[in-house]
Design a protein around this motif. Structure first.
Motif, short mmCIF file in Angstrom:
data_model
loop_
_atom_site.label_atom_id
_atom_site.label_comp_id
_atom_site.label_asym_id
_atom_site.label_seq_id
_atom_site.Cartn_x
_atom_site.Cartn_y
_atom_site.Cartn_z
N GLU A 109 0.78 -1.23 -0.08
CA GLU A 109 -0.08 0.08 0.10
C GLU A 109 1.09 1.56 -0.07
N LEU A 110 1.95 1.24 0.90
CA LEU A 110 2.87 2.31 0.74
C LEU A 110 3.44 2.55 -0.71
N GLN A 111 3.81 1.49 -1.20
CA GLN A 111 4.31 1.72 -2.74
C GLN A 111 3.29 2.30 -3.77
N ARG A 112 1.99 1.51 -3.42
CA ARG A 112 1.04 2.15 -4.50
C ARG A 112 0.81 3.74 -4.16
N ARG A 113 0.83 4.05 -2.95
CA ARG A 113 0.42 5.44 -2.62
C ARG A 113 1.42 6.45 -3.10
N VAL A 114 2.77 6.07 -2.97
CA VAL A 114 3.88 6.77 -3.42
C VAL A 114 3.64 6.99 -4.90
N ASN A 115 3.64 5.65 -5.50
CA ASN A 115 3.49 6.12 -6.90
C ASN A 115 2.28 6.63 -7.45
N ALA A 116 1.11 6.73 -6.85
CA ALA A 116 -0.18 7.37 -7.10
C ALA A 116 0.28 8.81 -7.21
N ARG A 117 1.27 9.26 -6.41
CA ARG A 117 1.54 10.91 -6.41
C ARG A 117 1.90 11.27 -7.82
N GLY A 118 2.82 10.37 -8.46
CA GLY A 118 2.76 10.89 -9.77
C GLY A 118 4.33 11.51 -10.05
N ARG A 119 4.83 11.62 -8.74
CA ARG A 119 6.23 12.36 -8.80
C ARG A 119 7.31 11.27 -9.09
N VAL A 120 7.32 10.02 -8.29
CA VAL A 120 8.28 8.87 -8.63
C VAL A 120 7.77 7.75 -8.53
N PHE A 121 8.49 6.83 -9.35
CA PHE A 121 7.90 5.38 -9.64
C PHE A 121 8.96 4.76 -9.01
N LEU A 122 8.11 3.89 -8.13
CA LEU A 122 9.18 2.71 -7.30
C LEU A 122 8.78 1.29 -7.94
N SER A 123 9.65 0.52 -7.62
CA SER A 123 9.26 -1.12 -7.95
C SER A 123 9.38 -1.98 -6.48
N SER A 124 8.92 -3.13 -6.67
CA SER A 124 9.13 -3.84 -5.42
C SER A 124 9.90 -5.17 -5.89
N THR A 125 10.13 -6.20 -4.73
CA THR A 125 10.43 -7.34 -4.98
C THR A 125 10.18 -8.13 -3.80
N ARG A 126 10.47 -9.44 -3.89
CA ARG A 126 10.56 -10.07 -2.62
C ARG A 126 11.64 -10.59 -2.17
N LEU A 127 11.99 -10.66 -1.02
CA LEU A 127 13.44 -11.12 -0.56
C LEU A 127 13.06 -11.72 0.75
N ASP A 128 13.71 -13.08 0.79
CA ASP A 128 13.38 -13.92 1.79
C ASP A 128 11.82 -14.01 2.30
N GLY A 129 11.00 -14.08 1.06
CA GLY A 129 9.70 -14.12 1.16
C GLY A 129 8.92 -12.96 1.66
#
Ligand code: PLP
Length: 469
Positions: A411-431
């Motif tokens: 949700e944090l990533q989604r909200r940051v991206n929704a602001r439209g200034r920066v675009f972050l991606s995600s991954t899974r580490l150790d699950g």
């Protein structure tokens, strides 16, 4: 005049239109959202159409193209901090325009020796950036995946020319998926790619690697290739190259460095210490469309011994006898391709135009910005930082465990991206769900990284106050 040949006036007019179009796109990058794909699939459907029988005006075509460009992840913009950014410097676009317009043939050398030499010279410059000797060589590819394929085929031909059915390749658990994919395309079964454990900083464990190789020898397998990560996609981890080189040598194995992402950091002052002995590897994948900020479609494979590429790729054909160079290498003898674009110009021209110093400065800036973002987030006790950046990735998450915590991070990533200034991606580490901030675009500067940190902090307030996704 034939309709497919533009008159000088119509060419100039078309170029003026195209230049204005490009300038409007580039000049507005700063204010464009960092990603906007709402309705993009509906827009895509509008391009499912039969080929037009009659001409259409360029103005109308450009008007259709603009929304197609805008409805996308803004990979050219300063706010793109997702996956591995690159940017696309405009001098490379100018080089492409000239190369495509000249449309000379560089797949073999004799039809355009000076242009083939420009490409060979550019490859030589990349080799010298990586510390390779003058005798090294290489090819330009469309990207890291194809470079890796040629590296595996070269290693296979060098080490197991007759039978590779029991050959094994060693990668870490963090290695990019293009390596097993290339191995499969090169004829290996999936079990022939051995995944070795990593240490807490996600670098391959050399002891575990040596043991895996010993075990496989005892089973009658033929270990022949080690892939060293020089900047993993997840976190930018760099494997202990000197240890891998030494293990490789003691077993007469081919050592390949996947420096697709990390390689150009060797330009930084601290660069050679970040990847000691990379120049001892038999081959290196480099992606100029990442750390040299060139447009997508610009990859490179460097090899210490160009003959190894030749043994893997060269073939003869009667109809090519008129145009085969004997003394100098033909690129077609070193790579899977024959006819292709003159892609050397998009490396050579920017380097000549801007000078190497401009690239060094940009790479130093990325390291500095990454360190700054890392320090800011580390100072905020709500965040867990996965590792100190080894290159330009900050991997972090809101503290907490379990699926609820993963949902908060998503949700944090989604909200940051929704602001439209920066675009972050995600991954899974150790699950666990982990957010990545990767600074690599030449257009990303302190103002945008500050925006990113502010957005992450402000949205963390929101996410934590509502307490759930
Ligand atoms: C570490 C690494 N290796 C290889 C690749 C594959 O390169 P390409 O996408 O140019 O095929 C990538 C792509 O992001 C990468 O990050």
């Amino acid at each position: 005049m034939h309709p497919l040949e533009l008159t000088s006036e119509s060419l100039q007019r078309a170029l003026d239109l195209a230049t204005r179009f490009v300038r409007e796109e580039i000049d507005s990058l700063d204010s464009q959202p960092s990603a906007d794909v709402l309705g993009a699939e509906e827009l895509a459907l509008g391009f499912v159409e039969p080929p037009p029988a009659s001409p259409r005006p360029l103005e109308a075509i450009l008007d259709r193209l603009r929304p197609a460009i805008r409805k996308s992840f803004n990979t050219a913009g300063p706010g793109y901090l997702a996956f591995i950014p690159g940017g696309g410097i405009m001098s490379a676009a100018i080089a492409d325009f000239i190369a495509v317009s000249a449309n000379r043939y560089v797949g073999v050398r004799p039809p355009a020796p000076a242009l083939a030499q420009i490409e060979a010279t550019a490859i030589g410059w990349l080799a010298s950036i990586m510390g390779y000797p003058k005798t090294a060589g290489g090819i330009l590819t469309s990207g890291g995946s194809l470079s890796t394929l040629s590296a595996i085929v070269a290693a296979r031909e060098a080490k197991l020319p007759d039978d590779f059915s029991r050959g094994t390749i060693y990668v870490s658990a963090e290695t990019h998926y293009c390596v097993p994919k290339a191995a499969r395309i090169a004829g290996f079964r999936d079990w022939q790619v051995r995944r070795v454990a990593v240490d807490p900083r996600r670098r391959v464990d050399p002891m575990a690697l040596a043991q895996a190789i010993e075990r496989d020898h005892l089973k009658g397998l033929k270990p022949f290739m080690i892939v060293a990560n020089v900047g993993t996609t997840n976190t930018g981890a760099i494997d202990p190259i000197p240890r891998l080189v030494s293990i490789g040598r003691s077993h007469s194995m081919w050592v390949h460095a996947d420096a697709a992402y990390g390689g150009f950091f060797r330009l930084a002052g601290a660069g050679p210490d970040l990847m000691p002995e990379i120049e001892e590897c038999d081959s290196i994948t480099l992606d100029p469309h990442k750390g040299m900020f060139l447009p997508y479609g610009t990859g490179c494979l460097l090899v210490r011994d160009p003959e190894s590429l030749k043994r893997a790729h060269s073939m003869d054909a009667e109809y090519l006898h008129d145009v085969r160079a004997q003394e100098q290498p033909n690129f077609s003898d070193l790579s899977p391709e024959l006819s292709r674009d003159f892609r050397g110009l998009r490396i050579w021209l920017p380097l000549v135009l801007h000078g190497l110093g401009a690239f060094k400065d940009a790479i130093e800036e990325k390291l500095m910005l990454t360190r700054w973002a890392y320090d800011q987030l580390r100072a905020d006790s709500r965040f867990e930082l996965i590792d100190e950046p080894q290159l330009s990735v900050v991997a972090f998450r809101l503290k907490g465990a379990g699926p609820a915590s993963d949902a908060l991070n998503e949700e944090l990533q989604r909200r940051v991206n929704a602001r439209g200034r920066v675009f972050l991606s995600s991954t899974r580490l150790d699950g666990r769900y982990v957010i990545r901030l990767c600074v690599l675009s030449f257009r990303t500067h302190m103002d945008r990284v500050r925006d990113a940190v502010e957005a992450i902090r402000a949205e963390a307030d929101e996410v934590l106050s509502t307490g759930s996704a």
